[in-house]
Write a protein that holds these residues in place. Structure first.
Motif, PDB file in Angstrom:
ATOM      1  N   VAL B1085       0.869  -1.197   0.000  1.00 50.59           N
ATOM      2  CA  VAL B1085       0.000   0.000   0.000  1.00 50.59           C
ATOM      3  C   VAL B1085       0.890   1.226   0.000  1.00 50.59           C
ATOM      4  O   VAL B1085       1.753   1.396   0.845  1.00 50.59           O
ATOM      5  N   ILE B1086       0.619   2.105  -0.942  1.00 51.06           N
ATOM      6  CA  ILE B1086       1.360   3.361  -1.012  1.00 51.06           C
ATOM      7  C   ILE B1086       0.387   4.481  -0.786  1.00 51.06           C
ATOM      8  O   ILE B1086      -0.613   4.630  -1.485  1.00 51.06           O
ATOM      9  N   ARG B1087       0.661   5.313   0.326  1.00 53.51           N
ATOM     10  CA  ARG B1087      -0.299   6.354   0.721  1.00 53.51           C
ATOM     11  C   ARG B1087      -0.057   7.641  -0.037  1.00 53.51           C
ATOM     12  O   ARG B1087       1.071   7.995  -0.370  1.00 53.51           O
ATOM     13  N   GLU B1088      -1.181   8.315  -0.129  1.00 48.44           N
ATOM     14  CA  GLU B1088      -1.113   9.646  -0.721  1.00 48.44           C
ATOM     15  C   GLU B1088      -0.528  10.587   0.323  1.00 48.44           C
ATOM     16  O   GLU B1088      -0.599  10.303   1.525  1.00 48.44           O
ATOM     17  N   HIS B1090      -1.806  13.299   1.578  1.00 44.46           N
ATOM     18  CA  HIS B1090      -2.848  13.664   2.506  1.00 44.46           C
ATOM     19  C   HIS B1090      -3.088  12.538   3.517  1.00 44.46           C
ATOM     20  O   HIS B1090      -3.133  12.749   4.751  1.00 44.46           O
ATOM     21  N   GLU B1091      -3.199  11.409   2.954  1.00 38.53           N
ATOM     22  CA  GLU B1091      -3.417  10.232   3.820  1.00 38.53           C
ATOM     23  C   GLU B1091      -2.282  10.084   4.842  1.00 38.53           C
ATOM     24  O   GLU B1091      -2.493   9.759   5.992  1.00 38.53           O
ATOM     25  N   ARG B1092      -1.097  10.407   4.324  1.00 35.82           N
ATOM     26  CA  ARG B1092       0.046  10.291   5.212  1.00 35.82           C
ATOM     27  C   ARG B1092      -0.087  11.240   6.385  1.00 35.82           C
ATOM     28  O   ARG B1092       0.174  10.913   7.533  1.00 35.82           O
ATOM     29  N   LYS B1093      -0.499  12.443   6.090  1.00 35.40           N
ATOM     30  CA  LYS B1093      -0.674  13.452   7.118  1.00 35.40           C
ATOM     31  C   LYS B1093      -1.678  12.983   8.151  1.00 35.40           C
ATOM     32  O   LYS B1093      -1.462  13.071   9.370  1.00 35.40           O
ATOM     33  N   ALA B1095      -2.598  10.019   8.837  1.00 35.24           N
ATOM     34  CA  ALA B1095      -2.052   8.893   9.643  1.00 35.24           C
ATOM     35  C   ALA B1095      -1.125   9.390  10.742  1.00 35.24           C
ATOM     36  O   ALA B1095      -1.186   8.930  11.898  1.00 35.24           O
ATOM     37  N   THR B1099      -1.586   9.048  14.755  1.00 36.87           N
ATOM     38  CA  THR B1099      -0.543   8.481  15.634  1.00 36.87           C
ATOM     39  C   THR B1099      -0.236   9.407  16.794  1.00 36.87           C
ATOM     40  O   THR B1099      -0.144   8.989  17.959  1.00 36.87           O
TER      41      THR B1099
END
Lengths: 372, 1168
Positions: B1085-1088, B1090-1093, B1095, B1099
């Motif tokens: 899975v490779i996140r976008e 935005h998605e990374r932010k 996540a 956390t």
């Protein structure tokens, strides 16, 4: 290191020489043993004796030449322990036992010897006699305790033998000096009349005849009858009597007589035997002393091997065997006895002349006994 | 407030109080308290506690019995030998000086070189022998064995030296004689305080070594090269009152410290072979115990020898005869030191030196003494009855008249400067061989000059010239021109001739003996006059010999050879007369004729007398039987014969003294007078009327008087005995009885042979300790004589029965704690045991719990271990010490080990562990065939049933040998073993002790090298000396470890087994998964952005949340804890309250109970 030694000739006094050699550590060489005899060399009973000496010692070297006329004996150390020996029936167990009595207190381990052979014969002192005379004598020299015992398990008469004797003796480091100068007076007479493989009545007949003579002197007489049967009776028939007289001071005089062996000589009457034996006892009483004639050499040996103190012993006339023994003691231990004859006055009724033996002990100590 | 001065206590100096106090103080502390004290203060002496009292009593008894020694029979001779005082110490400590001072103190004589033992008379009952002990360990060991008292000299300025401690240890091992320490060199301390401190320090160290309170003497300083007279006097007093305890070894062995030595070898054999064995006679006082003639002796440093002959001589240094005065007079202060050259005569090995006192000593004394001493010593030498001696160098004076002081100028003197004594020694040179003397003088001087205290290597070659004895014939002139040595040989040969003449005489006597031998076969009863004849001739011979001896003493030697022929007829007639009178002698019968007649049969060494051998051969091969059958028995049927033994029985008549009637009468006499209390009747014993009548007869019969006296004494004694037995028996302990018995024995020992003359007594007892004896020893190695040095003691130690043999000795040994290294098995060790010093190879071992003696490679550090050696048989309980080498001095403490003999044996029982290894070559289940452990089937057969083990620990058993390969066997194990396993068999293998017995022959070493004896070297020493190194086992070396990769085979499961397996265990199931096939792999899975932010934010939030919860939880936890505590407190409170309430309640209940009880009791009493 050359140890000292002595050289002798002839087979006589064979036991004395070997015993004294063993005790003194000096080697002995005996030459010309029956060299001019029809059957030269050592005889079976002597060979058996040598074997017994070998059994009770450790490290003994014995060399005998081809013909058996020369014996070289280098003694080892007395070991003791459990010994079983088949004695040659030519001589009785007494022959072997006399030497054992001399050696037994000086062993490394207490001796427990089982001797098999002839218990009573006409030549040597019988086991019965040694039991009643030598054992108390040893006690007076400080060799006592429950370990000292002489037991007749089976009786064996010549020529077959088949007897068995158990002799146990404790070990001593030193021997006590003694002053046995007063024999005291005889207070009782005991004895054993034995019979094997003959009618049990014979023993009773012996007792009666012996008592008939001895009763003239003393009433306290008791003669045991010992009739052994079956396996305990040995291989040959025979009978005999061993008498012992005990004095008030605990001295023992003995006499004994055995019947002729089967097939040799004429048969003996038990009555004669009893009478003769009683007379022999009277003879012994006549000789007197604190020790009877068979045990003279044993007592003298213990005196020699005592501590360095004066020992005294009153004896009857010295037997030829004892005289030679004294010479041998001088050879081996350089000890001479002061010999004084005690004359008896004519009116005194105390037997023949006595001999007072005095010596200074050699300071002998048992070197075999282990120190803990 | 000021402190008030109190009035001080004034002790009463006089008056009743002071008296009382004084008397109390005077009473000894151990004395019993006064009776009135007990009475006055009974409570102080009352029993407080029975247990305590029992304990104190017990303890007191324990202490009392601890003091007891085992009582010994007192065997000290009436006239004891001189006390051996050994003076030891390191070099330059003042040993010779103190001996010299002591000798001067006792005898007023000055001695130069202390050489050999010096015997002096120190008092009315004591003689002393001083021996100086050199610094050689051999000497120290030898002297420690003979010393009665040791003067241990310590150099205070230096302190203790190693030798002192070594010597103390030697003493300890060989029985502890008395030791007295002497501190010297105290004048070197300038400061008094350091002196005091040093004294104290040394004293306390000495005490720890010897015993608390051991005597230590201080010699404060020197005056004119001698110690202060008063101090020496005090020391002398201490020595002369000292008491000695008997030491076990010394009291059980005779020994002689030789103070004189003479070579008796036949000069002819000496000439032929200068290295031949020598016959030597040694002189000295006999000590220890009785010495039997013809025994065996050990000479430490030389070896074992048989003694050819011992004879006793008149005491050269006797104690004074009468004991009236308190002190000795000048004549009685004797001094005897043959080796030290007393009185100007020095006996050297082959010469006699005459020492004249040098000029600075006042002349009159010098003139008086040497001559007197000289004459005395010469008389002494003659008195030895030694023909050889007469022919030796001293004889030059016997021919000539006694030398007067005026004549002393006759021999030319040869001045030799002795640097030690700081005076000139003049050697006597006689004019007969002036030339030779001249020729040699220069050489002499050269060699003599460096003659220091210890003689050095080179020996003075020149022997002093000698005047020929009177019997020299014309040939001697020739001899004179030759070597001097030959002269002396000639002399001695002459002497020997005299000897042969004697022996010729002897043979005659031996022939007599032979006769006697034959006569002996006859029984005692049949002994006839012939016997007596022989005996008498024997006697005669003795007398004859004696007279010979006497002539030798008085007359010059030359005529003695023919003396025996004189007056033969007269002697014969005398002998005949005597034999008429003599009675048969039993002693002669027994001991007289037993000499071996082998030699006597030969006449002149050529012909053999053929004798009828009948009687002898019959005797030697007769039957060996101890029974004594009478040859001519009495006829016991006759009444008179019967009567002859009547009194041997209790029924017969008793002796006067033992008769019952007499005894009763005696009792009456003793206790005759008594009063019957009931009836009031008084009984009287018989009044002794005999005494009255006797008094009348006194004049007439003195014998009767004597007898009566004896009788009375006897009676008194018996009465006392009875009294003692009645009243003392309660107290008499076993110990007392034993002591009394010993006392009696000692008295008997003393009294028995007292009245016999010495010649006969010596035969019965042997030679008494205290006698001065001469021992002739043949077969000594020539080095003993050639390398003789009087500074080294010669000890003749007598050996007991079988102590001359060799065997295995088991001993308990401990390495000395001061010896630096542990000892290795099979390294040779020098032991000092009994008299001997010898090298042997010990094996060390230790006893396992099952009684097995296991070999040790090294001695344990601080523990006893066993040791077994091959060595001389020595009684058990004898102590020994071991050193590694006796040569020179090494660093460190030399005594390597000490111990005690435990057991003697002729076989050894030491074992060492043996592991046999083998390898399996075929394996079936639990059975395996093993090879390589044994070589033959027979070997295996011996081990059948033995347990074996693999290295991995699988146990098994040997079953049976296999035919091939030889030595292989079948064994079973408790589990299947692997082919790679090694099979072990643990067993024990007996070890043999190397039979090395190498006596230390230090006395045979050349002069000056006596301390350089070295025996067998140890393996380590050998390697060190030869520069060899041990090649290590290649397998034992460390190498880099190379490990090959292990390769495992794939597990193969048979088809059959697979089928039987449960499903889950089937190998298919068990197969590895391998790679997931492509179609089953999930894409990553490779996140976008935005998605990374999102996540990341999630956390972070969750982290914060987590933290909060954690904190809250902690808080909650703390609160809860607090709460729990609170609760607990309350609980406690509650419990307390409850407890108190309960207590109260119980008290009330109890009171009630009591009340009830009381009331009930009251009620019951009322009932009563």
């Amino acid at each position: 290191m050359a140890s000292q030694g002595l050289t002798y000739e002839g087979c006589n006094f064979f036991r004395q020489r070997l015993v004294l050699s063993t005790l003194s550590g000096k080697w002995v060489k005996i030459k010309n043993i029956r060299s001019k005899d029809d059957s030269p060399g050592l005889q079976d009973f002597e060979a058996s004796f040598i074997r017994l000496m070998d059994k009770i010692t450790n490290g003994t070297r014995i060399e005998i030449n081809q013909t058996g006329t020369v014996l070289y004996y280098q003694p080892g150390l007395l070991f003791g322990g459990q010994v079983e020996h088949e004695c040659n029936p030519q001589r009785s167990i007494g022959y072997y036992l006399e030497a054992l009595l001399m050696l037994a207190p000086f062993m490394k381990k207490p001796l427990r010897a089982v001797l098999r052979g002839v218990t009573n014969d006409q030549k040597d002192p019988s086991v019965d006699t040694l039991k009643v005379t030598s054992i108390p004598l040893m006690k007076s020299f400080g060799i006592d305790g429950e370990g000292l015992e002489l037991k007749i398990m089976k009786r064996g008469m010549p020529p077959g033998g088949g007897g068995e004797v158990l002799f146990t003796c404790p070990v001593r480091r030193t021997i006590r000096p003694v002053q046995l100068t007063d024999p005291g007076k005889i207070k009782r007479i005991r004895g054993t009349a034995y019979s094997v493989r003959v009618s049990p009545q014979i023993a009773n007949r012996i007792v009666d005849s012996a008592r008939s003579i001895l009763n003239k002197f003393i009433p306290d007489i008791y003669i045991y009858t010992d009739h052994m049967k079956g396996g305990n009776a040995g291989k040959s028939p025979g009978f005999g009597l061993a008498l012992v007289a005990e004095s008030t001071n605990g001295m023992f005089l003995s006499a004994e007589l055995a019947s002729n062996p089967q097939g040799q000589g004429s048969p003996m009457l038990p009555e004669d035997l009893g009478c003769n034996c009683a007379k022999l006892l009277l003879e012994e009483v006549y000789r007197g002393g604190c020790v009877d004639s068979t045990n003279q050499s044993l007592a003298l040996l213990y005196m020699t091997l005592g501590q360095q103190d004066v020992s005294k012993l009153l004896l009857g006339p010295l037997s030829p065997y004892t005289r030679e023994f004294l010479r041998h003691i001088r050879d081996f231990f350089q000890i001479m006895f002061k010999i004084e004859v005690q004359k008896q006055e004519d009116e005194s009724r105390r037997g023949g002349d006595k001999v007072l033996m005095t010596c200074m002990g050699a300071g002998y100590a048992n070197i075999s006994k282990t120190l803990k | 407030m000021e402190a008030k001065e109190q009035k001080r206590h004034q002790r009463k100096q006089s008056g009743p109080k002071a008296e009382r106090k004084k008397s109390r103080k005077q009473r000894a502390p151990g004395a019993e308290p006064d009776e009135d004290e007990r009475r006055r203060n009974p409570r102080a002496f009352a029993v407080q506690s029975a247990v305590r009292m029992a304990k104190t009593f017990h303890r007191a008894q324990d202490l009392k019995t601890k003091k007891h020694h085992i009582p010994l029979v007192d065997r000290t001779p009436l006239e004891p030998p001189p006390v051996v005082v050994v003076v030891v110490g390191p070099p330059r400590v003042g040993k010779s000086t103190i001996i010299r001072c002591l000798i001067k103190n006792f005898t007023r004589q000055k001695l130069g070189d202390i050489c050999g033992p010096v015997t002096i008379v120190s008092g009315k009952k004591r003689r002393l022998t001083f021996i100086e002990c050199g610094n050689d360990i051999n000497t120290m060991i030898d002297l420690a064995k003979v010393a009665d008292l040791v003067l241990m000299l310590i150099d205070a300025s230096f302190g203790f030296e190693m030798e002192t401690f070594e010597f103390l240890n030697i003493l300890q091992v060989h029985g502890f004689p008395r030791i007295m320490g002497v501190l010297t060199h105290l004048d070197s301390f300038k400061n008094n305080k350091t002196l005091r401190k040093t004294k104290k320090r040394l004293k306390h160290r000495f005490w720890t070594e010897v015993y608390q309170g051991a005597k230590l003497f201080y010699l404060s300083g020197m005056v004119h090269g001698e110690y202060q007279a008063q101090e020496v006097k005090n020391l002398g007093r201490f020595i002369s009152v000292m008491k000695f305890r008997p030491l076990v070894w010394q009291t059980s062995h005779p020994y002689v410290v030789a103070d004189r030595m003479e070579d008796l070898t036949d000069p002819e054999t000496l000439r032929v072979d200068p290295k031949c064995d020598r016959t030597v006679s040694l002189y000295g006082y006999l000590r220890g115990t009785y010495l039997k003639n013809k025994g065996q002796v050990h000479i430490p440093g030389v070896g074992d020898f048989a003694v050819a002959d011992v004879s006793f001589l008149p005491d050269p240094c006797p104690l004074p005869e009468e004991q009236k005065k308190r002190a000795l007079n000048q004549k009685e202060r004797l001094l005897y030191a043959p080796m030290a050259g007393v009185g100007g005569v020095v006996y050297d090995k082959d010469a006699v030196y005459i020492d004249l006192v040098s000029s600075h000593v006042d002349q009159p004394q010098a003139e008086m003494r040497p001559t007197a001493e000289l004459v005395q010593s010469l008389i002494g030498t003659h008195a030895t009855l030694d023909a050889k001696l007469a022919a030796s160098k001293v004889s030059l004076f016997s021919g000539a008249a006694a030398m007067t002081p005026g004549e002393q100028q006759a021999p030319l003197e040869n001045r030799v400067w002795d640097p030690v004594t700081q005076r000139e020694r003049r050697k006597a040179v006689f004019s007969d061989d002036e030339e030779e003397g001249d020729a040699r003088r220069g050489q002499d001087e050269e060699e003599k000059a460096p003659r220091v205290k210890r003689q050095r290597l080179e020996r003075v070659e020149a022997k002093p010239p000698v005047e020929m004895p009177a019997f020299a014939d014309s040939e001697d002139d020739l001899e004179m021109s030759g070597d001097d040595g030959e002269q002396s040989e000639e002399d001695e040969r002459e002497g020997a001739e005299g000897g042969t003449a004697d022996s010729g005489h002897c043979s005659e006597e031996e022939v007599d003996d032979d006769d006697e031998d034959e006569a002996e076969d006859d029984n005692e009863e049949k002994q006839d006059g012939k016997e007596e004849e022989d005996d008498e001739e024997d006697d005669d011979y003795d007398d004859d010999e004696d007279s010979d001896m006497e002539t030798e003493v008085t007359a010059p030697v030359n005529i003695s050879a023919l003396r025996w022929k004189e007056g033969l007829a007269q002697k014969a007639s005398e002998a005949f007369l005597r034999q008429q009178q003599a009675a048969p002698n039993l002693r002669k019968l027994v001991y007289g004729g037993v000499t071996d007649d082998e030699d006597a049969d030969e006449i002149g060494g050529l012909f053999r007398v053929s004798r009828p051998e009948k009687s002898r051969s019959r005797r030697v091969d007769a039957m060996d039987c101890s029974r004594f059958v009478p040859d001519s028995p009495h006829d016991w049927d006759q009444e008179e014969v019967l009567n002859s033994i009547r009194d041997c029985f209790v029924t017969g008549k008793w002796e006067e003294s033992k008769d019952a009637a007499t005894l009763l009468k005696e009792d009456e006499e003793l206790y005759g007078d008594f009063e019957d209390l009931e009836t009031g009747e008084v009984h009287h014993g018989k009044p002794a009327k005999e005494e009255d009548s006797e008094e009348e007869e006194v004049m007439v019969k003195e014998d009767a008087e004597e007898e009566q006296k004896k009788k009375r004494l006897e009676k008194k004694r018996r009465l006392k005995e009875r009294f003692d037995s009645e009243y003392d028996d309660g107290d008499a302990t076993y110990f007392d009885d034993l002591k009394e018995e010993m006392q009696k024995q000692a008295e008997l020992n003393r009294a028995e042979f007292e009245n016999i003359d010495d010649e006969a007594r010596v035969q019965y007892e042997g030679f008494r300790p205290g006698m001065y004896i001469r021992m002739e020893i043949p077969g000594l190695p020539c080095e003993f004589v050639n390398n003789f040095d009087p500074h080294y003691p010669i000890i003749l130690g007598g050996l007991g029965a079988s102590e001359g043999n060799v065997g295995y000795l088991q001993m308990r040994l401990k390495k000395h704690r001061w010896h630096q290294r542990i000892l290795k098995t099979r390294d040779p060790l020098i032991l000092s045991l009994g008299w001997r010093r010898f090298q042997s190879i010990p094996l060390y071992h230790i006893e396992d719990h099952n009684g097995r003696h296991r070999l040790l490679k090294y001695t344990p550090q601080h523990m006893h271990c066993g040791a077994t050696i091959w060595g001389p048989i020595t009684p058990q309980g004898t102590g020994f010490l071991a050193v590694q080498s006796v040569s020179g001095t090494q660093a460190g403490f030399r005594i390597a080990a000490t111990g005690v003999i435990l057991d003697l044996d002729k076989s050894v029982t030491i074992v060492k562990k043996l592991k046999l290894i083998g390898y399996p070559y075929k394996i079936f289940k639990n059975t395996a065939f093993i090879k390589g452990m044994f070589n033959t089937m027979l070997e295996v057969a011996k081990f059948e049933g033995a347990s074996v083990r693999t290295v991995s620990g699988i146990r098994g058993q040997i079953k049976k040998a296999l035919r091939t390969p030889s030595g292989a066997y079948r064994a079973t194990f408790e589990d299947r073993i692997l082919m790679s396993d090694i099979v072990l068999l643990r067993s024990w293998c007996p070890v043999s002790v190397p039979q090395l017995y190498n006596p230390v022959t230090s006395l045979l070493q050349p002069v000056g090298q006596k301390d350089s004896w070295s025996g067998m070297r140890t393996l380590g020493q050998l390697k060190r000396d030869l520069g060899l190194r041990n090649k290590p086992n290649q397998d034992s070396l460390y190498k880099p470890v190379v490990r090959t990769k292990r390769h495992f085979n794939p597990l193969h499961i048979p088809k059959q087994l697979q089928k039987a397996l449960p499903f889950k265990s089937k190998p298919k199931q068990d197969q590895k998964k391998g790679k997931t096939p492509r179609h089953l792999q999930r894409p990553a899975v490779i996140r976008e952005p935005h998605e990374r932010k999102v996540a990341a934010l999630l956390t972070a939030l969750s982290t914060v949340h987590n933290y909060k919860t954690k904190k809250a939880k902690a808080e909650q936890h703390a609160k809860h804890k607090e709460f729990l505590k609170q609760k607990e407190r309350e609980e406690m409170e509650k419990l307390k309250r409850q407890k108190e309430a309960r207590k109260k309640m119980y008290r009330i209940m109890g009171q009630k109970e009591k009340k009830r009880e009381r009331s009930s009791l009251k009620g019951s009493s009322k009932d009563d």
